[in-house]
Design a protein around this motif. Structure first.
Motif, short mmCIF file in Angstrom:
data_model
loop_
_atom_site.label_atom_id
_atom_site.label_comp_id
_atom_site.label_asym_id
_atom_site.label_seq_id
_atom_site.Cartn_x
_atom_site.Cartn_y
_atom_site.Cartn_z
N ASN A 241 10.35 -7.02 -9.99
CA ASN A 241 9.90 -6.73 -11.18
C ASN A 241 8.47 -6.25 -10.23
N PRO A 242 8.10 -4.73 -10.24
CA PRO A 242 6.71 -4.20 -8.69
C PRO A 242 5.33 -5.28 -8.97
N ARG A 243 5.54 -5.66 -11.25
CA ARG A 243 4.14 -6.29 -10.58
C ARG A 243 3.87 -7.88 -10.17
N GLU A 244 4.83 -8.45 -10.11
CA GLU A 244 4.98 -10.05 -9.40
C GLU A 244 5.26 -9.86 -7.76
N ALA A 245 5.76 -8.73 -7.95
CA ALA A 245 6.35 -8.46 -6.36
C ALA A 245 4.72 -8.06 -5.28
N SER B 2 -0.30 -9.42 -2.47
CA SER B 2 -1.96 -8.92 -2.88
C SER B 2 -1.96 -10.18 -2.02
N LEU B 3 -2.06 -11.73 -2.99
CA LEU B 3 -2.12 -12.69 -2.30
C LEU B 3 -1.35 -13.34 -0.31
N ALA B 4 -0.01 -12.74 0.25
CA ALA B 4 -0.09 -12.86 1.24
C ALA B 4 -0.97 -11.81 2.30
N LEU B 5 -1.24 -10.71 1.40
CA LEU B 5 -2.12 -10.29 2.42
C LEU B 5 -3.68 -11.16 2.25
N ALA B 6 -3.91 -11.40 1.46
CA ALA B 6 -5.66 -12.07 1.61
C ALA B 6 -5.60 -13.58 2.30
N ASP B 7 -4.05 -14.06 2.08
CA ASP B 7 -4.09 -15.09 3.06
C ASP B 7 -3.87 -14.78 4.40
N PHE B 8 -3.40 -13.65 4.65
CA PHE B 8 -3.91 -12.96 6.09
C PHE B 8 -5.28 -12.82 6.44
N GLN B 9 -5.70 -12.75 5.24
CA GLN B 9 -7.61 -11.95 5.51
C GLN B 9 -7.82 -13.52 6.53
N PRO C 252 4.35 -5.70 14.35
CA PRO C 252 4.48 -4.08 14.05
C PRO C 252 2.38 -3.41 13.86
N GLN C 253 2.79 -2.16 14.12
CA GLN C 253 1.16 -1.41 14.37
C GLN C 253 1.44 -1.26 12.49
N LEU C 254 -0.32 -1.22 12.37
CA LEU C 254 -0.57 -0.22 11.29
C LEU C 254 0.03 0.56 10.08
N GLU C 255 0.13 1.72 11.36
CA GLU C 255 1.65 2.59 10.58
C GLU C 255 2.62 2.57 10.22
N THR C 256 2.94 1.36 11.29
CA THR C 256 4.66 0.54 9.89
C THR C 256 5.14 -0.25 9.03
N ILE C 257 3.65 -1.10 8.92
CA ILE C 257 3.03 -1.39 8.01
C ILE C 257 2.83 -0.52 6.65
N SER C 258 2.55 0.01 7.15
CA SER C 258 2.25 1.60 5.97
C SER C 258 3.52 2.23 5.36
N VAL C 259 3.65 2.31 5.84
CA VAL C 259 5.28 3.15 6.29
C VAL C 259 6.70 2.43 4.85
N VAL C 260 6.40 0.60 5.76
CA VAL C 260 7.31 0.46 5.15
C VAL C 260 6.62 -0.35 3.27
N LEU C 261 5.23 -0.42 3.53
CA LEU C 261 4.47 -1.03 1.88
C LEU C 261 5.23 0.35 1.46
N ARG C 262 4.73 1.93 1.79
CA ARG C 262 4.87 3.23 0.95
C ARG C 262 6.24 3.25 0.72
N GLY C 263 6.87 2.90 1.33
CA GLY C 263 8.96 2.84 0.73
C GLY C 263 9.06 1.76 0.28
N LEU C 264 8.45 0.40 0.16
CA LEU C 264 8.46 -0.53 -1.17
C LEU C 264 8.10 -0.23 -2.09
N GLY C 265 6.99 0.90 -2.66
CA GLY C 265 6.14 1.24 -3.55
C GLY C 265 4.60 1.07 -3.36
N PHE C 266 4.41 0.74 -2.45
CA PHE C 266 2.68 -0.08 -2.49
C PHE C 266 2.57 0.79 -1.40
N ARG C 267 0.68 0.39 -1.22
CA ARG C 267 -0.26 1.40 0.42
C ARG C 267 -0.68 0.10 -0.24
N LEU C 268 -1.29 0.14 1.35
CA LEU C 268 -2.93 -0.71 2.00
C LEU C 268 -3.89 -0.21 0.72
#
Length: 107
Positions: free
Chosen positions: A14-18, A23-30, A76-92
């Motif tokens: 489910n895209p909302r769950e993902a 978002s939670l994982a990124l907040a925890d990382f921060q 991974p570099q920021l560019e790689t994370i950006s490409v991966v997230l875009r491939g999953l349908g998300f963005r930073l």
């Protein structure tokens, strides 16, 4: 009876769950600079959406390099994370910190 990992991956289809999970994982990382948990969240969402192989095809990234970038030892570099997230349908995205908003409003 399914195990938790199967249940978790099924929920992440489910895209909302993902989105909430990433978002939670990124907040925890921060908060604690734990990149491993954020990379695990990306791997889990990738698995839910068809696996790393499918993600590699969609992003045109080498599958082995993608596995390595998203591994526990990955950096991974920021560019790689950006490409991966875009491939999953998300963005930073960038949001102001609540503390910063309060300080800025006082000035």
């Amino acid at each position: 009876m399914r195990n938790f990992k199967d249940y978790h991956i099924a929920k992440l289809k489910n895209p909302r769950e993902a989105r909430a999970y990433l978002s939670l994982a990124l907040a925890d990382f921060q908060k604690d600079n734990d990149a491993e948990s954020f990379l695990l969240a990306i791997r889990d969402v990738a698995q839910a959406q068809g696996g790393i192989g499918k993600l590699a095809q969609e992003t045109r990234l080498n599958r082995q390099n993608l596995y390595k970038a998203l591994s526990k030892q990955g950096n991974p570099q920021l560019e790689t994370i950006s490409v991966v997230l875009r491939g999953l349908g998300f963005r930073l995205s960038v949001e102001p910190l609540k503390e910063f908003n309060r300080l800025s409003a006082a000035n």
